[in-house]
Design an enzyme around this catalytic site. Structure first.
Site, PDB file in Angstrom:
ATOM      1  N   TYR A   1       0.858  -1.183   0.000  1.00 34.56           N
ATOM      2  CA  TYR A   1       0.000   0.000   0.000  1.00 34.56           C
ATOM      3  C   TYR A   1       0.894   1.232   0.000  1.00 34.56           C
ATOM      4  CZ  TYR A   1      -3.580   3.388   1.367  1.00 34.56           C
ATOM      5  OH  TYR A   1      -4.423   4.464   1.405  1.00 34.56           O
TER       6      TYR A   1
ATOM      7  N   ASP B   1       9.525   3.156  -0.203  1.00 37.00           N
ATOM      8  CA  ASP B   1       8.449   3.757   0.580  1.00 37.00           C
ATOM      9  C   ASP B   1       8.669   3.421   2.058  1.00 37.00           C
ATOM     10  OD1 ASP B   1       6.168   4.684   1.745  1.00 37.00           O
ATOM     11  OD2 ASP B   1       4.782   3.708   0.347  1.00 37.00           O
TER      12      ASP B   1
ATOM     13  N   LYS C   1       3.845   9.505   8.571  1.00 38.46           N
ATOM     14  CA  LYS C   1       3.545   8.979   9.899  1.00 38.46           C
ATOM     15  C   LYS C   1       4.448   9.568  10.997  1.00 38.46           C
ATOM     16  CE  LYS C   1       1.440   4.854   7.923  1.00 38.46           C
ATOM     17  NZ  LYS C   1       0.044   4.741   8.283  1.00 38.46           N
TER      18      LYS C   1
HETATM   19  N1  PLP Z   1       2.884   4.295   2.120  1.00 41.23           N
HETATM   20  C1  PLP Z   1       2.783   3.381   3.092  1.00 41.23           C
HETATM   21  C2  PLP Z   1       3.817   2.299   3.198  1.00 41.23           C
HETATM   22  C3  PLP Z   1       1.741   3.446   4.015  1.00 41.23           C
HETATM   23  O1  PLP Z   1       1.656   2.509   4.975  1.00 41.23           O
HETATM   24  C4  PLP Z   1       0.784   4.477   3.891  1.00 41.23           C
HETATM   25  C5  PLP Z   1      -0.341   4.562   4.837  1.00 41.23           C
HETATM   26  O2  PLP Z   1      -0.631   3.682   5.592  1.00 41.23           O
HETATM   27  C6  PLP Z   1       0.927   5.413   2.861  1.00 41.23           C
HETATM   28  C7  PLP Z   1       1.992   5.303   1.995  1.00 41.23           C
HETATM   29  C8  PLP Z   1      -0.062   6.524   2.695  1.00 41.23           C
HETATM   30  O3  PLP Z   1       0.064   7.453   3.711  1.00 41.23           O
HETATM   31  P1  PLP Z   1      -1.161   8.408   4.087  1.00 41.23           P
HETATM   32  O4  PLP Z   1      -2.199   7.546   4.729  1.00 41.23           O
HETATM   33  O5  PLP Z   1      -0.549   9.421   5.010  1.00 41.23           O
HETATM   34  O6  PLP Z   1      -1.642   9.030   2.819  1.00 41.23           O
END
Ligand code: PLP
Length: 450
Positions: A152, A247, A284
């Site tokens: 995700y 990521d 986060k």
């Molecule tokens: N990338 C990863 C690995 C994530 O776990 C998340 C959210 O859980 C995101 C991107 C997206 O972040 P946001 O919820 O702040 O848009």
């Protein structure tokens, strides 16, 4: 009707599904979502005045525990100076410098390996990954993107195909509203499968702008990268003129001071040294609970962003001063002792809950990536999304509710990680471990839906 149910009924009249992010609706575990009114340390309190030891931790940001006094004070002080200026502030550079310092490791020969040369602040992880992809396309002049099933990266169009987190929880293949043209530009591969990556590059190599990968995946439950996987991705992308976007929105500053990359680069995770992604995304923890995220990496690529370069990105609230203050306070407080504590707490919980499941004969695998962990109802460790979906997911709802009844707030989905904080003390850990045997019995007694 209790207050949680009353609030949920009322919310559903004004808000789709009663929630502003799908997993909060308890769709895959059933029952009434708890409406939270306050949080402190390791605990959250619901609208009925009940407290729960929290293992959601706002899905990651609350690494120090909720409402940590340093962070609250920083936010209050910043708010008193003004909520948003729409202009640059000294704090943004301070945070960028802090992140640059942290995303570096000292190699065995004493040399410094720096991951982030330049950084741009945005407001959500979704924005960070979306911008990183645009940047990769702008830098390479190519259109295709490779992602992995079950990962995700937020909810931008290009990234929803076979996505983890809420998309996995709701068992959706992707999302309506994403055009076929956009979907066709995202190639989805099985995680931890380098042959699939090599084959895809052999076929489409000159059209692939980037590979995006969770540094350690934690949105289909926790599934760590196979030994050497990330490093191999970095080599394959480089050999083919594509970029690697790592990521670290979830893992960054949570699994260690320099994120998952830091664990690999400093050989805490074996066979990871000597590689570096082109771009990183963060979120986060860097906002300490406020809306803040970032992308960063090689200066030559980052400098392609406007105003220096042709790749556009902007934000009314980007680098918001209150969020930046929370981020700085959080990163300053998240020192080596905090990470040691998180690791130790994760060890105790992973072992204790696993022992409770084993005592009831529940087949499970403890899925670990640093201090992140989850339990899969599978006889073998999960390696990818096919494995994750094949587990006995029906065991999770009764397990979850038994824990909730005993005052433990777990993620309301088997496809999410459990997040500990530095505020999880003996009392909090004991409450979880005391609740585990009954929850394990409930999991053992579960049956698939007819
Ligand atoms: N990338 C990863 C690995 C994530 O776990 C998340 C959210 O859980 C995101 C991107 C997206 O972040 P946001 O919820 O702040 O848009």
């Amino acid at each position: 009707m209790g207050a949680n149910e009353t609030f949920f009924t009322r919310a559903k009249l004004s808000i789709p599904g009663g929630v502003n992010s799908p997993v909060r609706a308890y769709g895959s575990v059933g029952g009434t979502p708890r409406f939270l009114v306050s949080a402190s340390g390791a605990y959250v309190t619901d609208a009925e005045g009940r407290d729960y030891v929290d293992l959601v931790s706002s899905w990651g940001p609350a690494i120090l525990g909720h409402a940590h006094p340093d962070v609250v004070k920083a936010v209050q002080d910043a708010a008193a100076r003004g909520l948003s200026f729409g202009a640059s502030t000294p704090g943004e550079t301070e945070l960028a410098e802090l992140i640059r310092e942290r995303i570096s490791v000292t190699q065995q020969d004493g040399s410094e390996q720096r991951g982030v040369e330049k950084l741009r602040l945005v407001s959500t992880g979704t924005e960070a990954t979306m911008t990183a992809i645009r940047l990769a396309r702008g830098a390479t002049g190519r259109d295709l993107l490779v992602k992995f099933a079950g990962h995700y990266h937020g909810h931008s169009d290009a990234l929803l195909a076979e996505s983890g987190s809420g998309v996995a929880t709701l068992a959706m293949p992707g999302s309506a509203g994403v055009t076929a043209a956009t979907a066709a530009q995202t190639l989805v591969l099985p995680y931890n499968d380098l042959d699939a990556v090599r084959e895809t590059f052999a076929q489409h190599g000159d059209r692939i702008a980037a590979v995006i990968v969770e540094a350690a995946s934690a949105n289909m439950g926790v599934v760590p990268p196979a030994r050497g996987f990330n490093r191999a991705l970095s080599r394959i992308t480089r050999e083919n003129g594509a970029l690697l976007i790592l990521d670290e929105v979830l893992t960054g500053f949570r699994v260690g001071s320099a994120g998952w990359w830091g664990l690999e680069a400093s050989r805490v995770v074996p066979d990871g040294a000597g590689w570096q992604p082109d771009l990183y995304t963060f979120g986060k923890v860097i906002g300490g609970g406020m809306p803040l995220a970032a992308l960063g990496g090689r200066a030559d690529i980052m400098d392609l962003l406007a105003p220096l370069g042709p790749v556009y990105q902007a934000g009314t609230l980007s680098g918001n001063p209150v969020a930046v203050a929370a981020g700085i306070a959080t990163l300053r407080a998240a020192d080596a002792a905090v990470y040691e504590r998180l690791n130790a707490t994760a060890d105790r919980l992973a072992e204790g809950v696993s022992a409770a499941l084993a005592a009831e004969g529940v087949e499970h695998s403890v899925q670990r990536a640093g201090n992140l962990f989850s339990f899969a109802f599978s006889p073998v460790p999960l390696r990818n999304y096919v494995d994750a979906k094949a587990q006995q997911t029906f065991r999770y709802p009764p397990f979850f509710h038994a824990m909730l009844d005993a005052g433990v707030n777990l993620p309301p989905s088997v496809f999410e990680a459990w997040f500990v904080s530095a505020a999880h003390d003996d009392a909090a850990v004991s409450r979880i471990l005391d609740a585990a045997p009954a929850a394990a019995r409930a999991a053992a007694a579960a049956h698939p839906a007819a």
